[in-house]
Design a protein around this motif. Sequence first.
Motif, mmCIF file in Angstrom:
data_model
loop_
_atom_site.group_PDB
_atom_site.id
_atom_site.type_symbol
_atom_site.label_atom_id
_atom_site.label_comp_id
_atom_site.label_asym_id
_atom_site.label_seq_id
_atom_site.Cartn_x
_atom_site.Cartn_y
_atom_site.Cartn_z
ATOM 1 N N GLY A 78 0.815 -1.215 0.000
ATOM 2 C CA GLY A 78 0.000 0.000 0.000
ATOM 3 C C GLY A 78 0.847 1.263 0.000
ATOM 4 O O GLY A 78 0.552 2.222 -0.719
ATOM 5 N N ALA A 79 1.919 1.282 0.796
ATOM 6 C CA ALA A 79 2.813 2.443 0.831
ATOM 7 C C ALA A 79 3.514 2.612 -0.513
ATOM 8 O O ALA A 79 3.719 3.742 -0.980
ATOM 9 N N LEU A 80 3.872 1.513 -1.154
ATOM 10 C CA LEU A 80 4.504 1.585 -2.474
ATOM 11 C C LEU A 80 3.538 2.166 -3.499
ATOM 12 O O LEU A 80 3.914 3.029 -4.300
ATOM 13 N N VAL A 81 2.297 1.702 -3.485
ATOM 14 C CA VAL A 81 1.277 2.214 -4.404
ATOM 15 C C VAL A 81 1.152 3.738 -4.236
ATOM 16 O O VAL A 81 1.116 4.483 -5.213
ATOM 17 N N GLU A 82 1.139 4.184 -2.984
ATOM 18 C CA GLU A 82 1.046 5.619 -2.712
ATOM 19 C C GLU A 82 2.288 6.352 -3.208
ATOM 20 O O GLU A 82 2.187 7.391 -3.858
ATOM 21 N N LYS A 83 3.471 5.809 -2.931
ATOM 22 C CA LYS A 83 4.732 6.434 -3.336
ATOM 23 C C LYS A 83 4.832 6.553 -4.862
ATOM 24 O O LYS A 83 5.390 7.518 -5.382
ATOM 25 N N LEU A 84 4.268 5.582 -5.581
ATOM 26 C CA LEU A 84 4.317 5.604 -7.050
ATOM 27 C C LEU A 84 3.187 6.441 -7.659
ATOM 28 O O LEU A 84 3.088 6.540 -8.879
ATOM 29 N N GLY A 85 2.346 7.038 -6.810
ATOM 30 C CA GLY A 85 1.260 7.887 -7.307
ATOM 31 C C GLY A 85 0.130 7.107 -7.951
ATOM 32 O O GLY A 85 -0.537 7.613 -8.853
ATOM 33 N N LEU A 86 -0.099 5.885 -7.491
ATOM 34 C CA LEU A 86 -1.120 5.037 -8.099
ATOM 35 C C LEU A 86 -2.365 4.882 -7.234
ATOM 36 O O LEU A 86 -3.242 4.084 -7.557
ATOM 37 N N THR A 87 -2.437 5.623 -6.140
ATOM 38 C CA THR A 87 -3.591 5.540 -5.253
ATOM 39 C C THR A 87 -4.859 5.879 -6.028
ATOM 40 O O THR A 87 -4.902 6.855 -6.773
ATOM 41 N N GLY A 88 -5.881 5.041 -5.871
ATOM 42 C CA GLY A 88 -7.155 5.271 -6.548
ATOM 43 C C GLY A 88 -7.236 4.691 -7.948
ATOM 44 O O GLY A 88 -8.296 4.664 -8.552
ATOM 45 N N LYS A 89 -6.111 4.220 -8.489
ATOM 46 C CA LYS A 89 -6.104 3.617 -9.827
ATOM 47 C C LYS A 89 -6.537 2.161 -9.718
ATOM 48 O O LYS A 89 -6.352 1.508 -8.700
ATOM 49 N N ARG A 90 -7.125 1.663 -10.790
ATOM 50 C CA ARG A 90 -7.458 0.239 -10.864
ATOM 51 C C ARG A 90 -6.190 -0.499 -11.267
ATOM 52 O O ARG A 90 -5.661 -0.274 -12.343
ATOM 53 N N LEU A 91 -5.696 -1.350 -10.375
ATOM 54 C CA LEU A 91 -4.474 -2.070 -10.687
ATOM 55 C C LEU A 91 -4.440 -3.407 -9.977
ATOM 56 O O LEU A 91 -5.190 -3.650 -9.030
ATOM 57 N N ALA A 92 -3.582 -4.252 -10.465
ATOM 58 C CA ALA A 92 -3.334 -5.552 -9.849
ATOM 59 C C ALA A 92 -1.830 -5.654 -9.634
ATOM 60 O O ALA A 92 -1.044 -5.197 -10.457
ATOM 61 N N ILE A 93 -1.446 -6.237 -8.508
ATOM 62 C CA ILE A 93 -0.028 -6.400 -8.199
ATOM 63 C C ILE A 93 0.238 -7.865 -7.892
ATOM 64 O O ILE A 93 -0.458 -8.489 -7.107
ATOM 65 N N GLU A 94 1.279 -8.372 -8.545
ATOM 66 C CA GLU A 94 1.739 -9.730 -8.311
ATOM 67 C C GLU A 94 3.088 -9.625 -7.600
ATOM 68 O O GLU A 94 3.971 -8.898 -8.041
ATOM 69 N N ARG A 95 3.217 -10.316 -6.478
ATOM 70 C CA ARG A 95 4.469 -10.296 -5.696
ATOM 71 C C ARG A 95 5.048 -11.693 -5.682
ATOM 72 O O ARG A 95 4.423 -12.625 -5.184
ATOM 73 N N ASN A 96 6.219 -11.830 -6.259
ATOM 74 C CA ASN A 96 6.907 -13.129 -6.310
ATOM 75 C C ASN A 96 6.008 -14.227 -6.862
ATOM 76 O O ASN A 96 5.959 -15.338 -6.353
#
Length: 65
Positions: free
Chosen positions: A21-39
């Motif tokens: 969540g902090a990364l999403v905010e740091k990248l300016g993606l808050t509120g965007k529709r996105l999917a994140i895959e981790r490892n």
Amino acid sequence: MIQITINGNPRSFDVEAMTVGALVEKLGLTGKRLAIERNGEIVPKSTFAQVALQSGDQLDRKTHV
């Protein structure tokens, strides 16, 4: 410092701990529709604030229009 790879690009962040969540905010993606895959595993959006990133994590981010 946390070193992760996002969509094949190495990135470093001068923090001791960071959540998805902090990364999403740091990248300016808050509120965007996105999917994140981790490892190789999808991170449910409802858990972004709880999932801690570790150095060496591989992230793939998909933004939906």
